[in-house]
Write a protein that holds these residues in place. Structure first.
Motif, PDB file in Angstrom:
ATOM      1  N   ARG A 158       0.729  -1.132   0.018  1.00  0.00           N
ATOM      2  CA  ARG A 158       0.066   0.036  -0.045  1.00  0.00           C
ATOM      3  C   ARG A 158       1.061   1.195  -0.029  1.00  0.00           C
ATOM      4  NH1 ARG A 158      -5.433   1.183   0.974  1.00  0.00           N
ATOM      5  NH2 ARG A 158      -5.861  -0.831   1.341  1.00  0.00           N
ATOM      6  N   SER A 159       1.874   1.200   0.782  1.00  0.00           N
ATOM      7  CA  SER A 159       2.758   2.522   0.813  1.00  0.00           C
ATOM      8  C   SER A 159       3.628   2.723  -0.525  1.00  0.00           C
ATOM      9  CB  SER A 159       3.877   2.290   2.201  1.00  0.00           C
ATOM     10  OG  SER A 159       3.128   1.733   3.329  1.00  0.00           O
ATOM     11  N   TYR A 217       2.798   1.517  -3.481  1.00  0.00           N
ATOM     12  CA  TYR A 217       2.022   1.944  -4.561  1.00  0.00           C
ATOM     13  C   TYR A 217       1.636   3.572  -4.512  1.00  0.00           C
ATOM     14  CZ  TYR A 217       1.426  -2.700  -6.294  1.00  0.00           C
ATOM     15  OH  TYR A 217       1.779  -3.992  -6.799  1.00  0.00           O
ATOM     16  N   ALA A 218       1.428   4.097  -3.024  1.00  0.00           N
ATOM     17  CA  ALA A 218       0.993   5.654  -2.724  1.00  0.00           C
ATOM     18  C   ALA A 218       2.054   6.423  -3.556  1.00  0.00           C
ATOM     19  CB  ALA A 218       0.970   5.619  -1.439  1.00  0.00           C
ATOM     20  N   GLU A 219       3.503   5.987  -3.595  1.00  0.00           N
ATOM     21  CA  GLU A 219       4.487   6.929  -4.050  1.00  0.00           C
ATOM     22  C   GLU A 219       4.831   6.406  -5.547  1.00  0.00           C
ATOM     23  OE1 GLU A 219       8.017   7.655  -1.602  1.00  0.00           O
ATOM     24  OE2 GLU A 219       7.452   6.052  -0.411  1.00  0.00           O
ATOM     25  N   ALA A 220       4.441   5.365  -6.107  1.00  0.00           N
ATOM     26  CA  ALA A 220       5.052   4.995  -7.135  1.00  0.00           C
ATOM     27  C   ALA A 220       4.574   5.564  -8.714  1.00  0.00           C
ATOM     28  CB  ALA A 220       4.857   3.350  -7.444  1.00  0.00           C
ATOM     29  N   ASP A 221       5.580   5.954  -9.325  1.00  0.00           N
ATOM     30  CA  ASP A 221       5.168   6.629 -10.822  1.00  0.00           C
ATOM     31  C   ASP A 221       5.202   5.390 -11.661  1.00  0.00           C
ATOM     32  OD1 ASP A 221       5.272   9.323  -9.886  1.00  0.00           O
ATOM     33  OD2 ASP A 221       7.334   9.335  -9.939  1.00  0.00           O
ATOM     34  N   VAL A 222       6.132   4.291 -11.554  1.00  0.00           N
ATOM     35  CA  VAL A 222       6.413   3.366 -12.384  1.00  0.00           C
ATOM     36  C   VAL A 222       6.457   2.058 -11.600  1.00  0.00           C
ATOM     37  CG1 VAL A 222       7.849   2.159 -13.978  1.00  0.00           C
ATOM     38  CG2 VAL A 222       7.671   4.465 -14.039  1.00  0.00           C
ATOM     39  N   VAL A 223       5.692   1.096 -11.868  1.00  0.00           N
ATOM     40  CA  VAL A 223       5.666  -0.310 -11.120  1.00  0.00           C
ATOM     41  C   VAL A 223       6.040  -1.336 -12.069  1.00  0.00           C
ATOM     42  CG1 VAL A 223       4.181  -1.996 -10.051  1.00  0.00           C
ATOM     43  CG2 VAL A 223       3.612   0.589  -9.553  1.00  0.00           C
ATOM     44  N   PHE A 224       6.983  -2.343 -11.423  1.00  0.00           N
ATOM     45  CA  PHE A 224       7.579  -3.392 -12.233  1.00  0.00           C
ATOM     46  C   PHE A 224       6.958  -4.586 -11.564  1.00  0.00           C
ATOM     47  CE2 PHE A 224      12.134  -1.503 -12.794  1.00  0.00           C
ATOM     48  CZ  PHE A 224      11.576  -0.547 -13.328  1.00  0.00           C
ATOM     49  N   VAL A 270      -4.516  -3.184  -8.322  1.00  0.00           N
ATOM     50  CA  VAL A 270      -4.640  -1.863  -9.250  1.00  0.00           C
ATOM     51  C   VAL A 270      -5.468  -0.857  -8.578  1.00  0.00           C
ATOM     52  CG1 VAL A 270      -5.885  -1.317 -11.348  1.00  0.00           C
ATOM     53  CG2 VAL A 270      -4.829  -3.579 -11.305  1.00  0.00           C
ATOM     54  N   GLU A 271      -6.442  -1.215  -7.584  1.00  0.00           N
ATOM     55  CA  GLU A 271      -6.766  -0.214  -6.630  1.00  0.00           C
ATOM     56  C   GLU A 271      -5.803   0.704  -6.201  1.00  0.00           C
ATOM     57  OE1 GLU A 271      -9.861   0.685  -7.274  1.00  0.00           O
ATOM     58  OE2 GLU A 271      -9.934  -1.170  -8.338  1.00  0.00           O
ATOM     59  N   LEU A 272      -4.931   0.017  -5.651  1.00  0.00           N
ATOM     60  CA  LEU A 272      -3.717   0.758  -5.023  1.00  0.00           C
ATOM     61  C   LEU A 272      -2.979   1.855  -5.754  1.00  0.00           C
ATOM     62  CD1 LEU A 272      -2.477  -1.920  -2.615  1.00  0.00           C
ATOM     63  CD2 LEU A 272      -4.493  -0.266  -1.901  1.00  0.00           C
ATOM     64  N   LEU A 273      -3.059   1.366  -7.368  1.00  0.00           N
ATOM     65  CA  LEU A 273      -2.060   2.204  -8.007  1.00  0.00           C
ATOM     66  C   LEU A 273      -2.845   3.638  -8.188  1.00  0.00           C
ATOM     67  CD1 LEU A 273      -1.543  -0.182 -11.114  1.00  0.00           C
ATOM     68  CD2 LEU A 273       0.088   0.295  -9.250  1.00  0.00           C
ATOM     69  N   ARG A 274      -1.826   4.641  -8.291  1.00  0.00           N
ATOM     70  CA  ARG A 274      -2.104   6.106  -8.421  1.00  0.00           C
ATOM     71  C   ARG A 274      -2.705   6.179  -9.855  1.00  0.00           C
ATOM     72  NH1 ARG A 274       1.985  10.284  -6.907  1.00  0.00           N
ATOM     73  NH2 ARG A 274       3.239   9.130  -8.234  1.00  0.00           N
ATOM     74  N   ASP A 275      -3.762   6.883 -10.102  1.00  0.00           N
ATOM     75  CA  ASP A 275      -4.166   7.318 -11.588  1.00  0.00           C
ATOM     76  C   ASP A 275      -2.906   7.522 -12.310  1.00  0.00           C
ATOM     77  OD1 ASP A 275      -6.501   6.724 -10.507  1.00  0.00           O
ATOM     78  OD2 ASP A 275      -7.636   8.470 -11.202  1.00  0.00           O
ATOM     79  N   GLY A 276      -2.667   7.019 -13.502  1.00  0.00           N
ATOM     80  CA  GLY A 276      -1.632   7.647 -14.489  1.00  0.00           C
ATOM     81  C   GLY A 276      -0.320   6.875 -14.114  1.00  0.00           C
ATOM     82  N   THR A 277      -0.317   5.894 -13.350  1.00  0.00           N
ATOM     83  CA  THR A 277       1.073   5.123 -13.108  1.00  0.00           C
ATOM     84  C   THR A 277       1.382   4.325 -14.329  1.00  0.00           C
ATOM     85  OG1 THR A 277       0.351   4.744 -10.743  1.00  0.00           O
ATOM     86  CG2 THR A 277       2.174   3.268 -11.632  1.00  0.00           C
ATOM     87  N   VAL A 278       2.638   4.023 -14.535  1.00  0.00           N
ATOM     88  CA  VAL A 278       3.188   3.224 -15.609  1.00  0.00           C
ATOM     89  C   VAL A 278       3.227   1.919 -15.127  1.00  0.00           C
ATOM     90  CG1 VAL A 278       4.852   2.926 -17.263  1.00  0.00           C
ATOM     91  CG2 VAL A 278       4.161   5.217 -16.867  1.00  0.00           C
ATOM     92  N   LEU A 279       2.507   0.844 -15.725  1.00  0.00           N
ATOM     93  CA  LEU A 279       2.739  -0.400 -15.257  1.00  0.00           C
ATOM     94  C   LEU A 279       3.437  -1.351 -16.170  1.00  0.00           C
ATOM     95  CD1 LEU A 279       1.711  -2.777 -13.398  1.00  0.00           C
ATOM     96  CD2 LEU A 279      -0.210  -3.041 -14.651  1.00  0.00           C
ATOM     97  N   LEU A 280       4.562  -2.357 -15.789  1.00  0.00           N
ATOM     98  CA  LEU A 280       5.076  -3.044 -16.676  1.00  0.00           C
ATOM     99  C   LEU A 280       5.123  -4.610 -16.087  1.00  0.00           C
ATOM    100  CD1 LEU A 280       7.259  -0.590 -16.391  1.00  0.00           C
ATOM    101  CD2 LEU A 280       8.025  -1.521 -18.468  1.00  0.00           C
TER     102      LEU A 280
END
Ligand code: NAD
Length: 375
Positions: free
Chosen positions: A63-64, A66-73, A83-93
């Motif tokens: 949770r903590s 994803y709250a900070e992430a711009d990009v998630v691997f 996905v609910e925990l991702l910030r809107d607009g995050t880049v996911l790979l």
């Protein structure tokens, strides 16, 4: 502000890989980005939290993170809860497998996530170093050969002992793509006599260069983009007649045949299995997509008329150190050219970026997924 790239623990049951190893963490950090990793994310791949200290900041929970992430691997697709925990607009790979996860794609659209399905990276020379299908298939091909050697009742190599000479095992490998070629090379190193078969004529040279013999069925099925096409009924019969003879003489059969986006072709019939020697083994790498053998039970190993049939699933996860290292390297090779002074600038004119994108700003980029969603 530097872009924050975050790596959570994988949640899918039995998944032991992690999307970043300590060495790549350091290399990303040297590009000026902030790397974050969830505590314990590398544990099942034997990477301790301490090992990431040079490149990453450890974060207590997902949770903590994803709250900070711009990009998630990721390795596996995220769960809907993730996905609910991702910030809107995050880049996911990740290896997102959109055709199996349409609900996930819908949520990615709602949250305007820019997602890249790493398995969609085009198979052009320039993108070879980013090709996760190849890196994970190489791991799987090696492992599947060891599995076959372990399960079969004889030695793979020829042995000359005081008690006499033992003949080497005969191994038949069906499908000589990336995994099949790695299986051939591994079985050869173990001393087995290897015969291999593929419907793509180009495979002959690769099979022979590894010291194996090509089984010639007279069927050629080169399809688009270097992949195989589906065979006609007559072609399948012709293939079966020739293969049956070779399989009957084998101590081990390893099947790796696949057609992208389809169920695995059924190549080894029940009759072929029943014609095999007792103590022989079939290891079916295609079990994940239904299996190349009619008798494969995905995820199980069992005996049928004295023949052992194994249908292992998610093999790269069973070899998590190299599989994670190679996957992380693929991600680094994909992203690093677009990182300047700690900022990520996605170049949408680049073919590799455009073709591996699944969603972007609420739109589905990948045409086949768009068609599936419209059905
Ligand atoms: P894959 O996993 O889709 O299939 C595995 C193999 O099964 C293929 O070689 C295919 O020809 C074979 N097959 C399909 N149907 C069959 C049948 N009925 N009988 C026997 N064999 C059958 O393939 P892959 O390993 O991902 O790679 C496929 C091709 O892509 C190869 O030509 C490979 O060299 C090429 N490739 C190119 C690049 C690149 O240039 N960047 C990277 C990786 C792979």
């Amino acid at each position: 502000m530097p872009v924050r790239m975050a790596v959570p623990k994988e949640l899918v049951s039995g998944e032991r890989r992690v999307a970043l190893d300590p060495m790549m963490a350091e290399r990303f950090a040297k590009l000026g980005v902030d790397m974050l990793i969830e505590k314990g994310a590398g544990a099942s791949a034997f990477f301790a939290d301490d090992a990431y200290a040079k490149g990453c900041r450890l974060v207590e929970d997902a949770r903590s993170l994803y709250a900070e992430a711009d990009v998630v691997f990721k390795v596996q697709p995220p769960t809907l809860d993730e996905v609910e925990l991702l910030r809107d607009g995050t880049v996911l790979l990740g290896i997102l497998q959109p055709h199996r996860n349409l609900d996930l794609v819908r949520r990615l659209l709602d949250k305007k996530i820019t997602s890249f399905a790493m398995e969609l990276i085009p198979r052009i020379s320039r993108a070879q170093s980013m090709d996760v299908l190849s890196s994970q298939a190489a791991v799987a091909g090696y492992k599947v050969a060891l599995l076959a050697a372990n399960l079969t009742s004889g030695f793979f190599p020829m042995l000359t002992t005081a008690a006499g000479t033992i003949r080497p095992s005969k191994v038949v490998i069906v499908g000589a793509g990336v995994a099949g070629l790695q299986a051939i090379a591994t079985c050869r190193r173990l001393g087995a006599m290897v015969e291999a078969y593929d419907v793509r004529p180009a495979a002959r040279q690769e099979i022979e260069s590894l010291g194996a013999k090509m089984i010639d069925t007279g069927v050629s099925a080169a399809g688009e983009g270097g992949y195989a096409r589906e065979l006609t009924a007559e072609e399948k019969q012709q293939q079966a007649n020739v293969l049956a003879r070779h399989i009957a003489a084998a101590n081990a059969v390893i099947t790796t045949a696949a057609i992208p986006g389809r169920a695995a072709p059924k190549i080894v019939t029940t009759a072929m299995v029943e014609g095999m020697k007792r103590g022989a083994v079939i290891v079916d790498l295609a079990a994940e997509s239904g299996g190349n053998c009619e008798l494969t039970r995905p995820g199980e190993t069992y005996e049928h008329n004295g023949v052992i049939i194994a249908g292992p699933l998610n093999i790269p996860s069973s070899f998590p150190v190299p599989a994670s290292e190679m996957y992380a390297k693929n991600l680094f090779n994909f992203l690093s050219p677009m990182i300047k002074d700690g900022a990520l600038n996605l170049d949408w004119n680049d073919e590799v970026i455009a073709k591996s994108a699944l969603t972007r700003e609420g739109q589905v980029i990948h045409e086949p997924t768009r068609a599936l969603l419209a059905q």
